[in-house]
Design a protein around this motif. Structure first.
Motif, PDB file in Angstrom:
ATOM      1  N   PRO A  73       0.821  -1.217   0.000  1.00 43.42           N
ATOM      2  CA  PRO A  73       0.000   0.000   0.000  1.00 43.42           C
ATOM      3  C   PRO A  73       0.852   1.262   0.000  1.00 43.42           C
ATOM      4  CG  PRO A  73       0.155  -0.860   2.230  1.00 43.42           C
ATOM      5  CD  PRO A  73       0.889  -1.849   1.341  1.00 43.42           C
ATOM      6  N   PRO A  74       0.271   2.394  -0.406  1.00 42.80           N
ATOM      7  CA  PRO A  74       0.967   3.672  -0.246  1.00 42.80           C
ATOM      8  C   PRO A  74       1.113   4.024   1.233  1.00 42.80           C
ATOM      9  CG  PRO A  74      -0.891   3.851  -1.783  1.00 42.80           C
ATOM     10  CD  PRO A  74      -1.028   2.542  -1.078  1.00 42.80           C
ATOM     11  N   ASP A  75       1.916   5.047   1.517  1.00 42.51           N
ATOM     12  CA  ASP A  75       2.067   5.515   2.886  1.00 42.51           C
ATOM     13  C   ASP A  75       0.698   5.958   3.427  1.00 42.51           C
ATOM     14  OD1 ASP A  75       4.365   6.534   4.874  1.00 42.51           O
ATOM     15  OD2 ASP A  75       2.717   7.980   4.878  1.00 42.51           O
ATOM     16  N   PRO A  76       0.389   5.624   4.674  1.00 42.95           N
ATOM     17  CA  PRO A  76      -0.921   5.997   5.239  1.00 42.95           C
ATOM     18  C   PRO A  76      -1.215   7.489   5.167  1.00 42.95           C
ATOM     19  CG  PRO A  76       0.162   4.394   6.655  1.00 42.95           C
ATOM     20  CD  PRO A  76       1.166   4.778   5.611  1.00 42.95           C
ATOM     21  N   SER A  77      -0.197   8.336   5.290  1.00 43.03           N
ATOM     22  CA  SER A  77      -0.433   9.780   5.227  1.00 43.03           C
ATOM     23  C   SER A  77      -0.959  10.203   3.860  1.00 43.03           C
ATOM     24  CB  SER A  77       0.856  10.539   5.546  1.00 43.03           C
ATOM     25  OG  SER A  77       1.856  10.297   4.561  1.00 43.03           O
ATOM     26  N   VAL A  78      -0.543   9.486   2.817  1.00 46.56           N
ATOM     27  CA  VAL A  78      -0.996   9.811   1.459  1.00 46.56           C
ATOM     28  C   VAL A  78      -2.468   9.409   1.291  1.00 46.56           C
ATOM     29  CG1 VAL A  78      -0.574   9.410  -0.996  1.00 46.56           C
ATOM     30  CG2 VAL A  78       1.347   9.517   0.606  1.00 46.56           C
ATOM     31  N   GLN A  80      -4.655   9.201   3.695  1.00 43.36           N
ATOM     32  CA  GLN A  80      -5.454  10.122   4.498  1.00 43.36           C
ATOM     33  C   GLN A  80      -5.643  11.457   3.781  1.00 43.36           C
ATOM     34  OE1 GLN A  80      -7.069   9.469   7.529  1.00 43.36           O
ATOM     35  NE2 GLN A  80      -8.033  11.393   6.849  1.00 43.36           N
ATOM     36  N   LYS A  81      -4.575  11.940   3.137  1.00 43.03           N
ATOM     37  CA  LYS A  81      -4.690  13.198   2.408  1.00 43.03           C
ATOM     38  C   LYS A  81      -5.663  13.075   1.246  1.00 43.03           C
ATOM     39  CE  LYS A  81      -3.577  17.489   1.952  1.00 43.03           C
ATOM     40  NZ  LYS A  81      -3.904  18.454   3.029  1.00 43.03           N
ATOM     41  N   LEU A  82      -5.675  11.915   0.588  1.00 43.86           N
ATOM     42  CA  LEU A  82      -6.646  11.692  -0.486  1.00 43.86           C
ATOM     43  C   LEU A  82      -8.067  11.775   0.055  1.00 43.86           C
ATOM     44  CD1 LEU A  82      -7.429  10.791  -3.383  1.00 43.86           C
ATOM     45  CD2 LEU A  82      -7.235   8.433  -2.576  1.00 43.86           C
ATOM     46  N   TYR A 299      -9.135  15.966 -19.397  1.00 42.43           N
ATOM     47  CA  TYR A 299      -9.220  17.126 -18.525  1.00 42.43           C
ATOM     48  C   TYR A 299      -8.308  17.004 -17.316  1.00 42.43           C
ATOM     49  CZ  TYR A 299     -13.259  19.192 -20.901  1.00 42.43           C
ATOM     50  OH  TYR A 299     -14.090  19.786 -21.806  1.00 42.43           O
ATOM     51  N   GLY A 300      -7.361  16.104 -17.347  1.00 41.94           N
ATOM     52  CA  GLY A 300      -6.457  15.962 -16.231  1.00 41.94           C
ATOM     53  C   GLY A 300      -6.998  15.032 -15.166  1.00 41.94           C
ATOM     54  N   MET A 301      -6.133  14.687 -14.207  1.00 40.71           N
ATOM     55  CA  MET A 301      -6.514  13.745 -13.156  1.00 40.71           C
ATOM     56  C   MET A 301      -7.291  14.441 -12.050  1.00 40.71           C
ATOM     57  SD  MET A 301      -2.919  13.059 -11.150  1.00 40.71           S
ATOM     58  CE  MET A 301      -1.922  13.081 -12.638  1.00 40.71           C
ATOM     59  N   PHE A 302      -8.020  13.648 -11.269  1.00 40.95           N
ATOM     60  CA  PHE A 302      -8.811  14.109 -10.142  1.00 40.95           C
ATOM     61  C   PHE A 302      -7.928  14.961  -9.231  1.00 40.95           C
ATOM     62  CE2 PHE A 302     -11.178  12.403  -6.150  1.00 40.95           C
ATOM     63  CZ  PHE A 302     -11.927  13.573  -6.055  1.00 40.95           C
ATOM     64  N   ALA A 303      -8.395  16.160  -8.883  1.00 38.07           N
ATOM     65  CA  ALA A 303      -7.588  17.089  -8.089  1.00 38.07           C
ATOM     66  C   ALA A 303      -7.188  16.500  -6.741  1.00 38.07           C
ATOM     67  CB  ALA A 303      -8.352  18.398  -7.883  1.00 38.07           C
ATOM     68  N   ALA A 304      -8.064  15.699  -6.130  1.00 35.69           N
ATOM     69  CA  ALA A 304      -7.739  15.107  -4.826  1.00 35.69           C
ATOM     70  C   ALA A 304      -6.540  14.162  -4.940  1.00 35.69           C
ATOM     71  CB  ALA A 304      -8.947  14.360  -4.268  1.00 35.69           C
ATOM     72  N   VAL A 305      -6.431  13.450  -6.046  1.00 38.70           N
ATOM     73  CA  VAL A 305      -5.280  12.576  -6.266  1.00 38.70           C
ATOM     74  C   VAL A 305      -4.015  13.418  -6.400  1.00 38.70           C
ATOM     75  CG1 VAL A 305      -4.220  10.979  -7.908  1.00 38.70           C
ATOM     76  CG2 VAL A 305      -6.620  10.687  -7.272  1.00 38.70           C
ATOM     77  N   GLN A 306      -4.097  14.531  -7.103  1.00 35.68           N
ATOM     78  CA  GLN A 306      -2.933  15.388  -7.258  1.00 35.68           C
ATOM     79  C   GLN A 306      -2.482  15.969  -5.922  1.00 35.68           C
ATOM     80  OE1 GLN A 306      -2.712  17.907 -10.860  1.00 35.68           O
ATOM     81  NE2 GLN A 306      -4.859  17.376 -11.195  1.00 35.68           N
ATOM     82  N   ALA A 308      -2.921  14.621  -2.946  1.00 39.14           N
ATOM     83  CA  ALA A 308      -2.287  13.533  -2.196  1.00 39.14           C
ATOM     84  C   ALA A 308      -0.893  13.228  -2.753  1.00 39.14           C
ATOM     85  CB  ALA A 308      -3.165  12.282  -2.241  1.00 39.14           C
ATOM     86  N   ALA A 309      -0.722  13.344  -4.069  1.00 42.45           N
ATOM     87  CA  ALA A 309       0.585  13.103  -4.680  1.00 42.45           C
ATOM     88  C   ALA A 309       1.613  14.133  -4.212  1.00 42.45           C
ATOM     89  CB  ALA A 309       0.463  13.122  -6.198  1.00 42.45           C
ATOM     90  N   ILE A 310       1.176  15.354  -3.972  1.00 39.31           N
ATOM     91  CA  ILE A 310       2.078  16.376  -3.434  1.00 39.31           C
ATOM     92  C   ILE A 310       2.615  15.940  -2.078  1.00 39.31           C
ATOM     93  CG2 ILE A 310       2.177  18.729  -2.520  1.00 39.31           C
ATOM     94  CD1 ILE A 310       0.117  19.505  -4.693  1.00 39.31           C
ATOM     95  N   VAL A 311       1.740  15.441  -1.224  1.00 38.57           N
ATOM     96  CA  VAL A 311       2.166  14.962   0.093  1.00 38.57           C
ATOM     97  C   VAL A 311       3.159  13.811  -0.055  1.00 38.57           C
ATOM     98  CG1 VAL A 311       1.369  13.818   2.204  1.00 38.57           C
ATOM     99  CG2 VAL A 311       0.076  15.740   1.256  1.00 38.57           C
TER     100      VAL A 311
END
Length: 420
Positions: A73-78, A80-82, A299-306, A308-311
């Motif tokens: 899995p991804p890091d839990p913080s990622v 949660q941010k999603l 139209y680009g990826m879902f903003a919430a995914v972006q 979370a990707a920043i985190v």
């Protein structure tokens, strides 16, 4: 008095023809694909995938070493941010196809931190729906009928068929020896008219796990400027390396941004494969062309995914390094197990795969596809036959490191029993 027959005059004395009283015999409706689709061969992994599906439906516990699909899995913080970002109503509208500015800035920051490469996040970085999508659309932006791309052999399928779908032609060169590969690139450019338009490189390489040192890209830039071709580097396995090896970035070579771009992804080291977050960085004009195509397609990826990707990019470097150590442990288990069975296997320095030579007597008595089917049908272990990556892969198997160490040991036992 009868008049001579004149085919140019209507026969006004002929009786009127009424509408038909019966419907015509129906003909089967035919769907005609575009030539670009007809150029694609049958899917090489279709037989493997179908057999795997049938065995699992029957209740068999198949150990799947075929696809490089991260199981951690991804890091839990990622995560949660999603969830937090998805709860914000402001994040559910259309997103720009090149990615939100903060994400592009974070990518530029990572390039400077890891490789010393300065990127303008506004013109030299673009987010993609995974690197595969970005690569395919870059081919559409650059390639057309009569254009040729040089690609590695054996090849990851999109490197071949992304070019073909863009109506281009392909020259595949062996990557086993990096110096020979560069000499063959130069030879091809010297003897081919028109010269190739694009060079596609992929290190750490999928499927063979071949790696290079930074000097390789210095020579790639020199050749690109000499012969006038553009460069696309697929850097999908940048974050997965072992034994102290550091995969070099193409963009770190002097002059690289003059001639090419590099694609990266968060699918591997960050365990975000299903999130579809990738990036293109480098030459601003090539990125502008990619943006033009993407502007018409998405139209680009879902903003919430972006968000979370920043985190993930900003806060989880330690987790990425930990994931590499996990893959290294799995590599060691699988390589040592196969060697005990007498297989000729070189431990990879990077990537998620072991590229294993098919042992005798099976290498001489059956194709790689048949051998892979034997392991699946008789041993309940799924692998990718090397022939699925072109003729250059015949004689090898690609085995992914996505299963845990216990399952990998079990896979070796089942292979041994199958072949014993």
């Amino acid at each position: 008095m009868n008049q001579p027959f004149d085919s140019d005059l209507p026969n006004i004395d002929a009786p009127a023809i009424g509408p038909p009283t019966t419907d015509p015999v129906p003909q089967p409706f035919e769907v005609k694909f575009a030539t670009r689709v007809d150029r694609l061969p049958p899917y090489m992994f279709g037989r493997i995938n179908n057999s795997l599906y049938q065995k699992r439906r029957a209740g068999d516990d198949v150990i799947d070493l075929g696809m490089g699909n991260p199981s951690d899995p991804p890091d839990p913080s990622v995560i949660q941010k999603l969830a937090d970002a998805a709860a914000d109503p402001g994040n559910h509208g259309y997103s720009k196809s090149n990615g939100i500015s903060n994400l592009r800035r974070e990518v530029a920051s990572k390039y400077y931190r890891l490789y010393g490469v300065r990127l303008d996040p506004d013109t030299e970085v673009m987010s993609c729906l995974g690197s595969k999508e970005g690569f395919s659309h870059m081919c559409l932006a650059l390639m057309g009928p009569g254009d040729t791309a040089i690609i590695p052999s054996p090849y990851f399928p999109v490197h071949m068929y992304g070019v073909i779908l863009a109506a281009g032609n392909v020259v595949a060169l062996d990557v086993a020896d990096s110096e020979m590969f560069l000499r063959n690139v130069a030879y091809t450019c010297e003897h081919m008219a028109p010269t190739p338009k694009v060079l596609i490189v992929n290190y750490p390489h999928n499927p063979s796990s071949a790696v290079i040192e930074p000097e390789f890209f210095v020579e790639v830039v020199r050749l690109a400027k000499k012969y006038g071709f553009m460069v696309i580097h697929d850097f999908a396995y940048a974050d997965v390396a072992f034994d102290g090896y550091r995969p070099p970035s193409f963009l770190a070579a002097k002059g690289a941004k003059d001639v090419g771009v590099e694609f990266t992804t968060m699918s591997k080291g960050y365990n975000m494969a299903g999130w579809r977050v990738g990036f293109c960085a480098g030459n601003s004009e090539m990125i502008r062309g990619l943006g033009t195509v993407k502007g018409y397609y998405d139209y680009g990826m879902f903003a919430a995914v972006q968000i979370a990707a920043i985190v993930a990019l900003r806060e989880t470097d330690t987790n990425v390094e930990k994931q590499s150590r996990i893959y290294q442990g799995r590599r060691d288990v699988l390589v040592s197990g196969l060697r005990r069975l007498g297989w000729d296997v070189t431990p990879p320095k990077a990537g998620m795969f072991v590229w294993a030579k098919v042992p005798e007597p099976w290498a001489s008595s059956m194709s790689t596809m048949d051998f892979a089917l034997k392991l699946l049908e008789e041993g309940n272990v799924a692998v990718s036959p090397g022939s699925g990556f072109g003729q250059g892969g015949e004689g090898f198997l690609r085995m992914s490191l996505v299963e845990n160490e216990q399952r990998l040991r079990q896979a070796v036992r089942q292979i041994s029993k199958c072949l014993g």
